[in-house]
Scaffold this motif. Structure first.
Motif, mmCIF file in Angstrom:
data_model
loop_
_atom_site.group_PDB
_atom_site.id
_atom_site.type_symbol
_atom_site.label_atom_id
_atom_site.label_comp_id
_atom_site.label_asym_id
_atom_site.label_seq_id
_atom_site.Cartn_x
_atom_site.Cartn_y
_atom_site.Cartn_z
ATOM 1 N N ASP A 118 0.867 -1.157 -0.158
ATOM 2 C CA ASP A 118 -0.043 -0.034 -0.200
ATOM 3 C C ASP A 118 0.859 1.234 -0.009
ATOM 4 N N GLY A 119 2.133 1.042 -0.228
ATOM 5 C CA GLY A 119 3.199 2.213 -0.374
ATOM 6 C C GLY A 119 3.576 2.447 0.872
ATOM 7 N N GLU A 120 3.192 1.917 2.045
ATOM 8 C CA GLU A 120 3.785 2.253 3.509
ATOM 9 C C GLU A 120 4.759 1.011 3.431
ATOM 10 N N GLY A 121 4.673 0.586 4.620
ATOM 11 C CA GLY A 121 5.783 -0.540 4.810
ATOM 12 C C GLY A 121 5.429 -0.834 6.504
ATOM 13 N N ALA A 122 5.795 -2.016 6.787
ATOM 14 C CA ALA A 122 5.871 -2.612 8.190
ATOM 15 C C ALA A 122 7.309 -3.185 8.719
ATOM 16 N N LEU A 123 7.344 -3.164 9.748
ATOM 17 C CA LEU A 123 8.765 -3.474 10.386
ATOM 18 C C LEU A 123 8.418 -4.930 11.070
ATOM 19 N N LEU A 124 9.282 -5.918 10.714
ATOM 20 C CA LEU A 124 9.227 -7.161 11.273
ATOM 21 C C LEU A 124 10.438 -7.540 12.045
ATOM 22 N N ARG A 125 10.164 -7.914 13.219
ATOM 23 C CA ARG A 125 11.587 -8.353 14.204
ATOM 24 C C ARG A 125 12.340 -9.289 13.316
ATOM 25 N N GLY A 126 13.635 -8.936 13.412
ATOM 26 C CA GLY A 126 14.745 -9.884 12.592
ATOM 27 C C GLY A 126 14.614 -11.191 13.386
ATOM 28 N N ARG A 127 14.415 -11.238 14.796
ATOM 29 C CA ARG A 127 14.583 -12.421 15.202
ATOM 30 C C ARG A 127 13.249 -13.266 14.988
ATOM 31 N N ALA A 128 12.274 -12.789 14.786
ATOM 32 C CA ALA A 128 10.954 -13.563 14.404
ATOM 33 C C ALA A 128 11.205 -14.388 13.004
ATOM 34 N N LEU A 129 11.913 -13.549 12.168
ATOM 35 C CA LEU A 129 11.920 -14.174 10.764
ATOM 36 C C LEU A 129 13.361 -14.953 10.891
ATOM 37 N N GLU A 130 14.096 -14.868 11.785
ATOM 38 C CA GLU A 130 15.290 -15.938 11.953
ATOM 39 C C GLU A 130 14.592 -17.284 12.727
ATOM 40 N N GLY A 131 13.640 -17.025 13.500
ATOM 41 C CA GLY A 131 12.836 -18.165 14.255
ATOM 42 C C GLY A 131 11.984 -18.832 13.098
ATOM 43 N N VAL A 132 11.531 -18.358 12.261
ATOM 44 C CA VAL A 132 10.551 -18.910 11.042
ATOM 45 C C VAL A 132 11.680 -19.543 10.411
ATOM 46 N N LEU A 133 12.860 -19.157 9.951
ATOM 47 C CA LEU A 133 13.946 -19.868 8.837
ATOM 48 C C LEU A 133 14.249 -20.871 9.627
ATOM 49 N N THR A 134 14.778 -20.766 11.117
ATOM 50 C CA THR A 134 15.142 -22.133 11.822
ATOM 51 C C THR A 134 14.271 -23.048 11.853
ATOM 52 N N GLY A 135 13.224 -22.760 12.176
ATOM 53 C CA GLY A 135 11.780 -23.942 12.301
ATOM 54 C C GLY A 135 11.736 -24.577 10.763
ATOM 55 N N ASP A 136 11.701 -23.704 9.788
ATOM 56 C CA ASP A 136 11.256 -24.483 8.549
ATOM 57 C C ASP A 136 12.506 -25.172 8.029
ATOM 58 N N ALA A 137 13.796 -24.819 8.095
ATOM 59 C CA ALA A 137 14.924 -25.562 7.978
ATOM 60 C C ALA A 137 15.140 -26.720 8.730
ATOM 61 N N ALA A 138 14.816 -26.748 10.119
ATOM 62 C CA ALA A 138 15.028 -27.788 11.023
ATOM 63 C C ALA A 138 13.704 -28.929 10.684
ATOM 64 N N GLU A 139 12.631 -28.617 10.012
ATOM 65 C CA GLU A 139 11.576 -29.500 9.716
ATOM 66 C C GLU A 139 11.935 -30.317 8.484
ATOM 67 N N ALA A 140 12.868 -29.913 7.734
ATOM 68 C CA ALA A 140 13.396 -30.929 6.472
ATOM 69 C C ALA A 140 13.732 -32.088 6.699
ATOM 70 N N ASP A 141 13.791 -32.879 5.959
ATOM 71 C CA ASP A 141 13.909 -34.216 6.112
ATOM 72 C C ASP A 141 15.454 -34.624 6.102
ATOM 73 N N GLY A 142 16.021 -35.131 7.184
ATOM 74 C CA GLY A 142 17.393 -35.298 7.439
ATOM 75 C C GLY A 142 18.277 -34.274 8.057
ATOM 76 N N VAL A 143 17.433 -33.292 8.575
ATOM 77 C CA VAL A 143 18.210 -32.030 9.196
ATOM 78 C C VAL A 143 17.709 -32.284 10.547
ATOM 79 N N GLU A 144 19.267 -32.538 11.411
ATOM 80 C CA GLU A 144 18.960 -32.886 12.703
ATOM 81 C C GLU A 144 18.977 -31.609 13.661
ATOM 82 N N ARG A 145 19.601 -30.460 13.254
ATOM 83 C CA ARG A 145 19.425 -29.127 13.977
ATOM 84 C C ARG A 145 19.636 -27.988 12.961
#
Length: 192
Positions: free
Chosen positions: A98-125
């Protein structure tokens, strides 16, 4: 780049201090110094009266000394702030459309990336870390893979699922990533 400069500068300063400190200590303990060394005996002083007062009457001496010391203090403060500066990205600018923008906490995006990567098959951590600027973040991801996993498959899954999901959900045009893969080592088990 800053890490390399930091290590080279620390190594150089440490080497200079060790060489000169060790040489002065050796002369103080009675070791015969080489002929070019400015100190001859354990009773010799580092700066004689003549050396200390040589330039005192010159008008340029004290302004030059103060200027050099001020530059050294400013360089030391810059170095300290560069070393202590947080390298973690605190927030990511999300395009809301909408021409504006929002701020997303960096730790929140890191948490999502970590969670999605850890759920992949064969990834232990997995562990994700965001760097860069808030409108152009970069990801650093470490994956600990189980011994039977093909690293190419794990990297492909990470790219097509976790990174694509994070990029799309944050509305980013691109999300460059540096991925470090490591295989988990398991101890041998006795089979009966």
């Amino acid at each position: 780049m800053l890490r390399i400069v930091n290590r080279v500068l620390l190594g150089f300063v440490g080497l200079v201090l060790v060489v000169f400190g060790g040489a002065v200590l050796a002369v103080g303990l009675g070791v015969d110094p080489p002929s070019w060394w400015p100190y001859d005996s354990p009773n010799d002083v580092l700066l004689s009266d003549a050396d200390r007062t040589r330039w005192r009457d010159s008008g340029w001496w004290w302004p030059t000394v103060i200027a050099v010391l001020a530059v050294l203090v400013l360089l030391a403060l810059w170095w300290l702030t560069a070393v202590l500066r947080r390298h973690r990205l605190a927030e990511v600018l999300v395009d809301t459309g909408d021409g504006e923008g929002a701020l997303l906490r960096g730790r929140a995006l890191e948490g999502v990336l970590t969670g999605d990567a850890a759920e992949a098959d064969g990834v232990e951590r997995a562990h994700a870390h965001l760097t860069g600027r808030r409108n152009a973040p970069e990801a650093r991801i470490r994956l600990l893979l189980q011994p039977h996993v093909n690293p190419g498959d794990a990297l492909r899954t990470l790219t097509t699922e976790a990174l694509a999901h994070a990029k799309d959900s944050a509305g980013l045009a691109e999300l460059p990533a540096e991925v470090r893969l490591q295989a988990a080592k398991h101890g041998a088990e006795r089979v009966s």
